[in-house]
Design an enzyme around this catalytic site. Structure first.
Site, PDB file in Angstrom:
ATOM      1  N   GLY A 267      -6.833  -0.838  -1.072  1.00 47.07           N
ATOM      2  CA  GLY A 267      -6.148   0.719  -0.123  1.00 47.07           C
ATOM      3  C   GLY A 267      -7.375   1.724   0.107  1.00 47.07           C
ATOM      4  O   GLY A 267      -8.471   1.442  -0.866  1.00 47.07           O
ATOM      5  N   VAL A 268      -7.360   3.146   0.440  1.00 50.47           N
ATOM      6  CA  VAL A 268      -8.412   3.717   0.686  1.00 50.47           C
ATOM      7  C   VAL A 268      -7.827   4.667  -0.832  1.00 50.47           C
ATOM      8  O   VAL A 268      -7.313   5.101  -1.577  1.00 50.47           O
ATOM      9  CB  VAL A 268      -7.642   4.276   2.030  1.00 50.47           C
ATOM     10  CG1 VAL A 268      -8.012   3.313   3.114  1.00 50.47           C
ATOM     11  CG2 VAL A 268      -6.706   5.145   1.834  1.00 50.47           C
ATOM     12  N   GLY A 269      -9.056   5.291  -1.040  1.00 51.16           N
ATOM     13  CA  GLY A 269      -9.329   6.392  -1.588  1.00 51.16           C
ATOM     14  C   GLY A 269     -10.095   5.903  -2.463  1.00 51.16           C
ATOM     15  O   GLY A 269     -11.210   5.092  -2.887  1.00 51.16           O
ATOM     16  N   ASN A 270     -10.607   7.007  -3.323  1.00 50.66           N
ATOM     17  CA  ASN A 270     -11.576   7.130  -4.452  1.00 50.66           C
ATOM     18  C   ASN A 270     -11.005   6.129  -5.825  1.00 50.66           C
ATOM     19  O   ASN A 270     -12.021   5.861  -6.073  1.00 50.66           O
ATOM     20  CB  ASN A 270     -11.877   8.650  -5.374  1.00 50.66           C
ATOM     21  CG  ASN A 270     -10.857   9.185  -5.687  1.00 50.66           C
ATOM     22  OD1 ASN A 270      -9.182   9.158  -5.428  1.00 50.66           O
ATOM     23  ND2 ASN A 270     -10.894   9.999  -6.749  1.00 50.66           N
ATOM     24  N   GLU A 292      -7.408  -4.253   4.646  1.00 45.31           N
ATOM     25  CA  GLU A 292      -7.064  -3.543   6.069  1.00 45.31           C
ATOM     26  C   GLU A 292      -7.970  -2.795   6.528  1.00 45.31           C
ATOM     27  O   GLU A 292      -8.973  -2.970   7.368  1.00 45.31           O
ATOM     28  CB  GLU A 292      -5.761  -2.568   5.693  1.00 45.31           C
ATOM     29  CG  GLU A 292      -4.922  -3.736   5.631  1.00 45.31           C
ATOM     30  CD  GLU A 292      -3.862  -2.472   4.955  1.00 45.31           C
ATOM     31  OE1 GLU A 292      -2.556  -1.968   5.748  1.00 45.31           O
ATOM     32  OE2 GLU A 292      -4.162  -1.899   2.840  1.00 45.31           O
ATOM     33  N   ASN A 382       2.058  10.551   3.488  1.00 47.35           N
ATOM     34  CA  ASN A 382       1.436   9.649   4.621  1.00 47.35           C
ATOM     35  C   ASN A 382       2.128   8.625   4.743  1.00 47.35           C
ATOM     36  O   ASN A 382       2.368   8.605   6.249  1.00 47.35           O
ATOM     37  CB  ASN A 382      -0.314   8.986   4.102  1.00 47.35           C
ATOM     38  CG  ASN A 382      -1.105  10.284   3.216  1.00 47.35           C
ATOM     39  OD1 ASN A 382      -0.996  10.994   4.185  1.00 47.35           O
ATOM     40  ND2 ASN A 382      -1.810   9.370   2.939  1.00 47.35           N
ATOM     41  N   GLY A 386       0.758  -0.464   4.468  1.00 43.90           N
ATOM     42  CA  GLY A 386       0.570  -2.337   4.133  1.00 43.90           C
ATOM     43  C   GLY A 386      -0.111  -1.981   3.453  1.00 43.90           C
ATOM     44  O   GLY A 386       0.520  -3.439   2.409  1.00 43.90           O
ATOM     45  N   LYS A 406      -1.318  18.168 -10.975  1.00 43.46           N
ATOM     46  CA  LYS A 406      -0.503  19.025 -10.762  1.00 43.46           C
ATOM     47  C   LYS A 406      -1.031  19.464 -12.355  1.00 43.46           C
ATOM     48  O   LYS A 406      -0.339  20.286 -13.263  1.00 43.46           O
ATOM     49  CB  LYS A 406       1.094  19.484 -10.567  1.00 43.46           C
ATOM     50  CG  LYS A 406       1.317  18.691  -9.174  1.00 43.46           C
ATOM     51  CD  LYS A 406       0.823  19.440  -7.985  1.00 43.46           C
ATOM     52  CE  LYS A 406       1.537  19.453  -6.849  1.00 43.46           C
ATOM     53  NZ  LYS A 406       0.728  19.548  -5.889  1.00 43.46           N
TER      54      LYS A 406
END
Length: 502
Positions: A267-270, A292, A382, A386, A406
């Site tokens: 997946g996307v992200g850091n 993807e 979001n 996928g 948080k």
């Protein structure tokens, strides 16, 4: 630009964005290109937003139903949302303005598995597709379209739309030609198997096709994709990556994975980038990817030969990543295949290839259910993207997140998730910076023990264990013990006080 449009028929339809936008009228359903900030139309949406604003000033209603591949950029999602020009949106979004209006109830939003969109569209579930607005890198003499930096649902929109508007973006690398593999899935029943058995295999052709008679406008554009680099991996992300790398080493040692693993979906992200960097540092070689989106970390591994082949539907690169991609595009063209998302996210192929799915989440509950889309059960972030396509069908489905949010006020391990995207049946592994819980082969009570012990933050571990103990006593066992009056009390406490702590 003349070198980018070499089909005489379509070259004769070159016009400006303002004229092209007049073909989109109120109430229309528009299929647009774009996937995670790559390959979206850059000029026509802004001209359309101006026309929508003018209509609103005249007191006229003007909104469209907008379908894409995934998220786009401020020049598309943002400007149309801000103008009040979107009535309905699917299947995934990340623009702050669009998200806020969805959560205020001003825009109807359908969150849907990305692998389902094309078939649903062909089946008519979304109604007729009036217009396709697609960015391409070039138009060949025979009218074939060289796809841009994302494929997404473009082939489907071009097939189904009554009329087509093309943006030909000269800022997209000409060297993209030959990197794509365009194939589609026949409609049921009696569909033949998709003949793809390795991530790098090609089963289609490198071009998009469109009936020239449907093309009403071609717009010449210049402009890069609006791609924001993800933050560098922090300590929590690196610890999560470390747990996963150790887990994969263990699976290799047990003979359950080959030494070069199985095709990776990231997946996307850091956190995802940190995991890929962890695999690099962990000494894994000759890897493959069936995913993807290709991000910077994966691109670097392809460049250095650690990943031999990568299949995706889009490139989501930082400006530095784009520069590297363009500088070595001949190298990457031999190792990267960009496909329609109905192929990149197809259940049959994910199951056949045995992918290792690595996705982020908002929260997981003690029994392994995962929420990846909503805050406190109601506010969309979001979308599922996928992750569900891969979670349900992968060989191992891993979900990752820091154990708190948080500033430590929120536990991402809770008694019951406030929204379910992935049920306990589709989740193999839960990972936080605290540790990793392998849920395979465990009953609900065993899963609760593993998740609390290995994944929950120490500040929340006693609260979670207390909940499980009292639920078991109160329910006199049962299969999945819960205290229903308290199951979502953690989320209510956060809404009331700003913290889940007792």
């Amino acid at each position: 630009m003349t070198s980018r449009i070499t089909c005489p028929t379509l070259a004769a339809r070159v016009t400006d964005a303002e004229q092209a936008a007049t073909h989109i009228r109120p109430g229309m359903t528009v299929g647009m290109s774009g996937f995670t900030g790559a390959g979206y139309p850059k000029q026509v949406p802004q001209a359309l937003a101006t026309q929508i604003a003018a209509a609103h000033e005249r007191g006229e209603r003007f909104g469209i139903r907008m379908l894409t591949g995934a998220s786009t950029a401020p020049e598309l999602d943002g400007v149309l949302a801000r103008t009040g020009g979107i009535d309905f949106r699917l299947p995934y979004q990340s623009d702050p303005e669009l998200r806020e209006r969805i959560n205020r109830g001003e825009i109807d939003y359908m969150d849907i598995h990305l692998g389902h969109v094309a078939q649903f569209a062909r089946s008519g579930f979304f109604g007729p597709i009036d217009v396709a607005l697609i960015e391409v890198a070039a138009i060949r003499p025979d009218g074939a379209l060289v796809p841009s930096t994302s494929v997404g649902n473009n082939a489907t929109w071009l097939e189904l739309a009554d009329t087509v508007i093309l943006e030909v973006n000269a800022d997209q690398p000409a060297g993209l030609e030959g990197m794509h593999d365009i194939a589609s899935c026949p409609a049921p029943p009696h569909r033949p198997p998709i003949p793809l058995t390795t991530p790098g295999q090609r089963i289609g052709e490198p071009y998009l096709r469109v009936d020239p008679s449907k093309v009403v406008a071609v717009v010449e554009t210049h402009g890069p994709d609006r791609l924001t680099p993800f933050a560098a991996p922090d300590d929590a992300s690196r610890r999560i990556a470390g747990h996963l790398v150790e887990f994969f080493r263990h699976e290799v040692a047990r003979g359950r994975l080959p030494a070069n693993l199985l095709p990776l979906q990231s997946g996307v992200g850091n956190i995802a980038n940190a995991v890929l960097e962890g695999l690099r540092e962990g000494g894994f070689e000759q890897l493959t990817a069936y995913t993807e989106v290709i991000q910077d970390a994966m691109l670097g591994m392809i460049r250095d030969g650690l990943i031999t082949t990568a299949s995706a539907t889009a490139l989501s690169l930082s400006p530095a990543g784009v520069a590297d991609f363009v500088a070595r595009i001949d190298h990457y063209r031999q190792r990267i295949v960009l496909r329609p998302q109905e192929i990149s996210n197809h259940a049959e192929l994910i199951r056949r290839l045995g992918c290792l799915a690595l996705n982020g989440m908002v929260e997981a509950d003690i029994y392994g259910n995962v929420n990846s889309t909503h805050v406190a059960g109601t506010r969309i972030i979001n979308g599922i993207g996928g992750s569900g396509d891969f979670a349900r069908n992968s060989f191992i489905a891993c979900f990752m997140t820091p154990s708190t949010a948080k500033g430590g006020a929120v536990s991402t391990i809770v008694p019951m998730v406030s929204h379910v995207d992935h049920t306990e049946h589709d989740v193999s592994v839960v990972v936080t910076e605290q540790g990793l819980a392998d849920l395979r082969g465990l009953s609900p009570r065993q899963r609760a023990h593993a998740i609390i012990k290995h994944c929950a933050h120490p500040d929340f571990r006693p609260q979670l264990q207390d909940y499980v103990d009292r639920a078991y006593l109160h329910s006199r066992g049962l299969h999945t013990p819960h205290l229903l009056p308290e199951a979502l009390s953690w989320h209510q406490r956060f809404l009331d006080t700003g913290s889940m702590r007792v």
